[in-house]
Design a protein around this motif. Structure first.
Motif, mmCIF file in Angstrom:
data_model
loop_
_atom_site.group_PDB
_atom_site.id
_atom_site.type_symbol
_atom_site.label_atom_id
_atom_site.label_comp_id
_atom_site.label_asym_id
_atom_site.label_seq_id
_atom_site.Cartn_x
_atom_site.Cartn_y
_atom_site.Cartn_z
ATOM 1 N N MET A 191 88.341 37.457 99.528
ATOM 2 C CA MET A 191 87.913 36.031 99.286
ATOM 3 C C MET A 191 87.307 35.530 100.365
ATOM 4 O O MET A 191 87.462 35.946 101.483
ATOM 5 N N ALA A 192 86.451 34.722 100.207
ATOM 6 C CA ALA A 192 85.657 33.840 101.441
ATOM 7 C C ALA A 192 85.589 32.268 101.251
ATOM 8 O O ALA A 192 85.396 31.840 100.020
ATOM 9 N N GLN A 193 86.080 31.837 102.178
ATOM 10 C CA GLN A 193 86.100 30.400 102.261
ATOM 11 C C GLN A 193 84.470 29.680 102.363
ATOM 12 O O GLN A 193 83.623 30.360 103.087
ATOM 13 N N VAL A 194 83.937 28.812 101.680
ATOM 14 C CA VAL A 194 82.979 27.960 102.137
ATOM 15 C C VAL A 194 83.286 26.811 102.909
ATOM 16 O O VAL A 194 83.927 26.059 102.427
ATOM 17 N N ARG A 195 82.497 26.890 103.940
ATOM 18 C CA ARG A 195 82.802 25.610 104.969
ATOM 19 C C ARG A 195 81.400 25.036 105.364
ATOM 20 O O ARG A 195 80.466 26.111 105.844
ATOM 21 N N CYS A 199 79.063 30.627 103.510
ATOM 22 C CA CYS A 199 80.086 31.612 103.124
ATOM 23 C C CYS A 199 80.642 32.301 104.684
ATOM 24 O O CYS A 199 79.986 32.672 105.499
ATOM 25 N N ARG A 200 82.022 32.005 104.943
ATOM 26 C CA ARG A 200 82.763 32.414 105.864
ATOM 27 C C ARG A 200 82.751 34.060 106.050
ATOM 28 O O ARG A 200 83.211 34.638 107.046
ATOM 29 N N GLY A 201 82.599 34.769 104.880
ATOM 30 C CA GLY A 201 82.616 35.955 104.932
ATOM 31 C C GLY A 201 81.340 36.737 105.485
ATOM 32 O O GLY A 201 81.509 37.476 106.339
ATOM 33 N N TYR A 233 85.605 30.326 97.719
ATOM 34 C CA TYR A 233 86.551 29.128 97.249
ATOM 35 C C TYR A 233 86.225 27.993 98.307
ATOM 36 O O TYR A 233 85.875 28.223 99.382
ATOM 37 N N THR A 234 86.556 26.682 98.109
ATOM 38 C CA THR A 234 86.694 25.660 99.197
ATOM 39 C C THR A 234 87.963 25.299 99.205
ATOM 40 O O THR A 234 88.729 25.017 98.315
ATOM 41 N N PRO A 239 84.497 15.724 98.840
ATOM 42 C CA PRO A 239 83.516 15.568 99.940
ATOM 43 C C PRO A 239 83.142 14.303 100.557
ATOM 44 O O PRO A 239 83.061 14.097 101.817
ATOM 45 N N TYR A 240 83.338 13.395 99.774
ATOM 46 C CA TYR A 240 82.935 11.891 100.316
ATOM 47 C C TYR A 240 83.998 11.008 100.888
ATOM 48 O O TYR A 240 83.810 10.096 101.601
ATOM 49 N N ALA A 241 85.161 11.449 100.960
ATOM 50 C CA ALA A 241 86.151 10.588 101.461
ATOM 51 C C ALA A 241 86.622 10.794 102.852
ATOM 52 O O ALA A 241 87.768 10.379 103.389
#
Ligand SMILES: [Zn+2]
Length: 257
Positions: A191-195, A199-201, A233-234, A239-241
């Protein structure tokens, strides 16, 4: 984001834990061997102290024997001197006796030196013995601690394995297979987080529409990074709040509920 993704995130977390526990467990035999080598040094010191002591004892016997030999000669010369007929012969024997007595004195001096060396060697052996005993005791304690640690980790490993069973239960078969395949290829990580759209991988930029899909609660798709192949995954569903100051506790002034 596919509804099974949160389970896969949990699965990844517990799998990483399991990997850590496993590698910790695997390190114990080596750690015990390393601890054992501490005894090797202490044992070697005892052996060499014993050897030194034996060496000194044999030197001592040699000088004792020498002194005894010279003493025997003196006795023989004295016996002879009572039987000699000429002054010259008598003087020659007296000279031999003086010489032999000097040799006796020399051998006795050496015996004294050797006795002092023997005391040193005995002290050294005693010290080496007590150091070995200490090392032995501390090793036994160390091993006991390590065994307790290993038992503790084994327990944690079993708990994690049980937790894994629960986590994986709702994950569909095909996703399990995908996860397992990727994890096997990528050193246990699937798994890799998207930030920040990355891709955090691997650091590759993730296209905005995929980020949108990952954030969408209605999406059923599984997305993989085009570069590293990890399942994306995220953790940023809305995203807007985001509060401008970054504080999670700040009330949103724009909220109209
Ligand atoms: Zn990637």
């Amino acid at each position: 984001m596919h509804p099974a993704i949160p389970h896969l995130i949990e699965l990844q977390r517990v799998d990483h834990q399991i990997a850590v526990f496993r590698s910790e467990l695997e390190s114990f035999p080596k750690r015990i061997r390393e601890a054992d080598t501490k005894l090797t040094g202490a044992r070697g010191e005892v052996a060499s102290a014993k050897e030194a002591l034996a060496q000194v004892a044999s030197e001592r016997r040699k000088f004792e024997f020498e002194a005894q030999e010279w003493k025997d000669r003196v006795r023989k010369y004295r016996d002879q001197s009572s039987a000699v007929k000429t002054n010259d012969a008598y003087r020659a024997l007296q000279h031999e006796i003086a010489n032999a007595e000097a040799e006796i004195a020399k051998a006795e001096d050496r015996q004294l030196e050797v006795m002092m060396k023997a005391e040193d060697a005995e002290r050294r052996l005693k010290l080496a013995d007590s150091r070995l005993k200490e090392a032995d005791q501390s090793l036994a304690a160390e091993k006991k601690t390590m065994e307790a640690q290993a038992a503790e980790i084994k327990k944690k490993l079993e708990a994690a394995a049980a937790e894994r069973e629960k986590i994986i239960a709702p994950v569909p078969e095909d996703l399990r297979d995908l996860y397992t395949r990727i994890a096997k290829r990528r050193g246990g990580t699937a798994m890799a987080q998207v930030r920040d759209e990355q891709c955090r991988g691997c650091g590759l930029r993730v296209l905005p529409h995929i980020v949108q899909e990952l954030r969408s609660e209605t999406s059923e798709e599984v997305y993989r990074c085009e570069s590293c192949g990890l399942i994306l995954y995220t953790l940023e569903p809305v995203p807007y709040a985001k509060p401008a100051d970054g504080s999670a506790n700040a009330a949103s002034p724009a909220s109209t509920n």
